[in-house]
Design an enzyme around this catalytic site. Structure first.
Site, short mmCIF file in Angstrom:
data_model
loop_
_atom_site.label_atom_id
_atom_site.label_comp_id
_atom_site.label_asym_id
_atom_site.label_seq_id
_atom_site.Cartn_x
_atom_site.Cartn_y
_atom_site.Cartn_z
N GLN A 42 48.98 45.76 40.53
CA GLN A 42 48.72 47.20 40.42
C GLN A 42 49.12 47.87 41.74
O GLN A 42 48.65 47.48 42.80
CB GLN A 42 47.23 47.45 40.16
CG GLN A 42 46.86 48.92 40.08
CD GLN A 42 45.35 49.17 40.11
OE1 GLN A 42 44.87 50.01 40.84
NE2 GLN A 42 44.61 48.42 39.29
N ARG A 44 48.71 50.72 44.08
CA ARG A 44 47.66 51.72 44.31
C ARG A 44 47.89 52.39 45.64
O ARG A 44 47.83 51.75 46.69
CB ARG A 44 46.29 51.03 44.30
CG ARG A 44 45.10 51.98 44.50
CD ARG A 44 43.80 51.19 44.31
NE ARG A 44 42.63 52.05 44.39
CZ ARG A 44 41.98 52.32 45.52
NH1 ARG A 44 42.41 51.82 46.67
NH2 ARG A 44 40.92 53.08 45.50
N LYS A 46 46.77 56.24 47.01
CA LYS A 46 46.11 57.49 46.63
C LYS A 46 46.67 58.69 47.37
O LYS A 46 46.36 59.82 47.02
CB LYS A 46 44.60 57.38 46.95
CG LYS A 46 43.86 56.34 46.12
CD LYS A 46 43.71 56.86 44.72
CE LYS A 46 42.69 56.12 43.92
NZ LYS A 46 42.79 56.48 42.50
N ASP A 94 39.94 59.80 36.92
CA ASP A 94 41.37 60.05 36.73
C ASP A 94 41.60 60.72 35.37
O ASP A 94 40.67 61.14 34.70
CB ASP A 94 42.16 58.75 36.84
CG ASP A 94 41.97 58.08 38.19
OD1 ASP A 94 41.59 58.78 39.15
OD2 ASP A 94 42.18 56.86 38.29
N SER A 113 38.70 51.49 34.75
CA SER A 113 37.61 51.03 35.61
C SER A 113 36.28 51.35 34.95
O SER A 113 36.12 52.44 34.39
CB SER A 113 37.62 51.77 36.95
OG SER A 113 38.79 51.52 37.65
N THR A 139 32.47 46.28 49.60
CA THR A 139 33.82 46.22 50.15
C THR A 139 34.05 47.39 51.09
O THR A 139 33.50 48.47 50.88
CB THR A 139 34.87 46.25 49.03
OG1 THR A 139 36.17 46.28 49.63
CG2 THR A 139 34.71 47.46 48.11
N LYS A 142 37.50 50.22 49.64
CA LYS A 142 37.36 51.49 48.93
C LYS A 142 36.08 52.14 49.40
O LYS A 142 35.01 51.54 49.29
CB LYS A 142 37.32 51.23 47.42
CG LYS A 142 37.40 52.50 46.60
CD LYS A 142 37.34 52.20 45.10
CE LYS A 142 37.55 53.50 44.34
NZ LYS A 142 36.95 53.44 43.01
N MET A 267 41.26 8.61 14.32
CA MET A 267 42.43 7.83 14.69
C MET A 267 43.23 7.61 13.40
O MET A 267 42.84 6.80 12.57
CB MET A 267 42.04 6.49 15.32
CG MET A 267 40.87 6.55 16.32
SD MET A 267 41.05 7.73 17.68
CE MET A 267 42.11 6.83 18.77
N LYS A 343 52.13 15.85 28.49
CA LYS A 343 51.70 15.18 29.71
C LYS A 343 52.45 13.88 29.91
O LYS A 343 52.79 13.18 28.95
CB LYS A 343 50.18 14.90 29.69
CG LYS A 343 49.77 13.76 28.79
CD LYS A 343 48.48 13.07 29.26
CE LYS A 343 48.73 12.09 30.38
NZ LYS A 343 49.09 10.72 29.91
N1 3NM Z 1 38.15 49.50 43.18
P1 3NM Z 1 38.88 44.40 48.21
S1 3NM Z 1 36.57 48.26 44.69
C1 3NM Z 1 40.31 49.44 44.37
O1 3NM Z 1 34.69 49.15 42.51
C2 3NM Z 1 38.89 49.11 44.26
O2 3NM Z 1 36.22 50.02 41.27
C3 3NM Z 1 36.88 49.15 43.29
O3 3NM Z 1 39.21 45.83 47.60
C4 3NM Z 1 35.84 49.47 42.29
O4 3NM Z 1 39.41 43.39 47.28
C5 3NM Z 1 38.17 48.37 45.19
O5 3NM Z 1 39.64 44.42 49.52
C6 3NM Z 1 38.67 47.77 46.44
O6 3NM Z 1 37.42 44.34 48.42
C7 3NM Z 1 38.64 46.28 46.41
MG MG Z 2 41.16 55.42 40.40
#
Ligand code: 3NM
Ligand code: MG
Length: 498
Positions: A42, A44, A46, A94, A113, A139, A142, A267, A343
């Site tokens: 993706q 991204r 912004k 969005d 999301s 995190t 974001k 078998m 295999k």
């Molecule tokens: N969306 P990292 S958290 C883009 O909660 C994004 O919807 C989020 O970054 C959500 O893998 C996030 O570095 C960032 O923690 C994730």
């Molecule tokens: Mg978004």
């Protein structure tokens, strides 16, 4: 319009900020990550202007297409339309799903999301192709994450989706996922063998890594390892039929292994029965260890019956390169139908690959480097549309896009007859039971379970050599299975999957 299936296992979300990307080139970082095993990308950004977004997306699309991986654009539907990539990802703030769908048409992927049960169910209701659930962990990537769900929160959403009849929608989770916690995120979010996360979405764990290729490879191994208990539980809970058309040396041993891992063995080498047996479901193993003209006809007929029933078939081309008869048998079988998994050891897989290599007997001998082995399985997987497992001290598995190495096992496995053949039986049980996930994950699960059971058996005080190893190995397979069914997955810590 039907969309090609997407592998969401390691879903890379890009970030172009200096804090994460640094002064590196985004396209080069993404290419390295694809090389390492990223399965979905993706783009991204912004803040950049439209022109930069389109130019970058075009450059990314050129790379992702080479890897056969979808490129989705975050939020900016106009950019996706302009570039003609595979779709978009939209957040709660969005564009509305319905408007995005109108602009993109029915053939494109739209992910949504969700950070609550309500949002998740609503997104399924409008027709989202997959869900990004987050933030699972805190995190700093974001700044405006809505809330921290924890793995318990993600689980609750997955349960609610199942109960609302949306169990089939693919899901990834996002937020603070990295190589240290990826496996436990998968393990802890699993609701049942039929409802688990399909993968993880990460930004900094790959874009911010000093070696994005290595980071992607490690994460893929962790995601696959995190699904292993789902596969074993699926076998335990459904007791799939494992139909063995196998050689006379291993009949009894393979039937016992099937029982130990939780399958129901039959078998039968008589193909007239195959269509009837296939009505029960399950999977077929074709092991050509003692091939005869009559046997070969039976294999072909049974293969077609299982293909017609859309049930998996595992092929073990024992001694494939040893004789002209066996080389011809391999050709005939490959031409007659499709195998979910093939295999074999190095000589066998090379023969299947078309090398007219002379092999002595059925013992394995190794001449290829690890890198060559990895590219052999990948290339054969592409050609046959099968999962390829190349066994050895290090096992390699590939479905043509993802390649995994497994470093479990013990030399005693090579000191008794039938262990290789019975691994084929084990794989048939895994792939029969785990129809919701990819056959690659099923094959890795069987290979890891087998290797770890061997390690545990070899460590036992009562095991003095090959003779005492055999019953101990069967016991340990059974123990790994029952521990997993009871929720005890300590044994998985020994899994070496990358
Ligand atoms: N969306 P990292 S958290 C883009 O909660 C994004 O919807 C989020 O970054 C959500 O893998 C996030 O570095 C960032 O923690 C994730
Ligand atoms: Mg978004």
């Amino acid at each position: 319009m039907s969309k090609p299936p997407v592998d969401y296992s390691v879903y890379l979300v890009t970030d172009s900020t200096p804090e994460i990307l640094g002064d590196r080139d985004l396209v080069k970082v993404v290419e390295a990550a694809l090389h390492g095993g990223v399965t979905c990308v993706q783009y991204r950004d912004k803040t950049c202007d439209a022109e930069t977004a389109v130019r970058t997306a075009r450059a990314l699309h050129e790379v992702t297409r080479r890897y056969g991986v979808p490129l989705l654009i975050n939020d900016r539907v106009d950019v996706a339309v302009e570039v003609g990539c595979e779709g978009v990802h939209i957040g709660q703030d969005d564009m509305e799903y319905s408007q995005a769908r109108r602009l993109l048409g029915p053939g494109k992927i739209i992910g949504v999301s969700a950070s609550s049960i309500q949002e998740a169910i609503k997104a399924c209701g409008v027709g989202a192709d997959y869900l990004g659930l987050g933030a699972v962990h805190a995190t700093s990537t974001k700044k405006d994450t809505s809330n921290i769900l924890g793995t318990a929160g993600v689980r609750d959403i997955l349960s609610a989706l199942s109960e609302a009849g949306h169990g089939a929608i693919p899901t990834v989770c996002i937020g603070g996922v990295n190589r240290q916690n990826a496996r436990s995120v998968l393990l802890e979010c699993s609701v049942s063998p039929r409802k688990s996360l399909d993968g993880i979405a990460v930004v900094s764990a790959i874009v911010g890594a000093s070696d994005p290729a290595e980071a992607a490879r490690v994460l893929l191994g962790e995601v696959v390892a995190g699904r292993i208990p789902d596969v074993l539980r699926a076998v335990h809970e459904t007791t799939p039929l494992s139909h063995n058309m196998t050689n006379m040396v291993v009949q009894n041993f393979s039937a016992n292994i099937a029982l130990a891992v939780g399958a129901s063995p039959i078998m039968s080498n008589y193909a007239e029965e195959a269509a009837d047996i296939a009505k029960i479901g399950g999977a077929l193993l074709i092991n050509m260890g003692t091939v005869t003209p009559e046997g070969l006809k039976n294999y072909v007929q049974a293969l077609k019956a299982y293909n017609d029933a859309d049930l998996p078939v595992v092929f073990d081309p024992v001694g494939a390169g040893a004789t002209t008869v066996r080389r011809e048998a391999v050709k005939q079988l490959l031409a007659a139908g499709h195998f979910s998994i093939i295999k074999g050891n190095e000589g066998e897989i090379q023969t299947v690959h078309g090398a007219s290599l002379r092999q002595r007997g059925v013992d394995s001998a190794s001449s290829l480097s690890l890198t060559q082995r990895a590219s052999l399985v990948r290339s054969l997987a592409r050609r046959t549309s099968s999962v390829i497992l190349l066994t050895g001290a290090t096992d390699f598995l590939s479905d043509g896009s993802s390649t995994i190495r497994v470093d479990n096992g013990h030399p005693l496995l090579g000191k008794v007859t039938g262990t290789g053949c019975s691994l084929g039986t084990t794989l048939s049980a895994m792939v029969a039971a785990f129809r919701v996930g990819s056959p690659l994950i099923a094959a890795v699960a069987g290979t890891v379970m087998y290797g770890i059971a061997a390690e545990r058996a070899a460590r036992r005080d009562d095991v003095k050599g090959p003779g005492t190893f055999v019953p101990a190995f069967i016991d340990e397979l059974y123990a790994v299975r029952t521990e997993t069914a009871n929720g005890d997955i300590e044994w998985l810590k020994a899994a070496r999957v990358e």
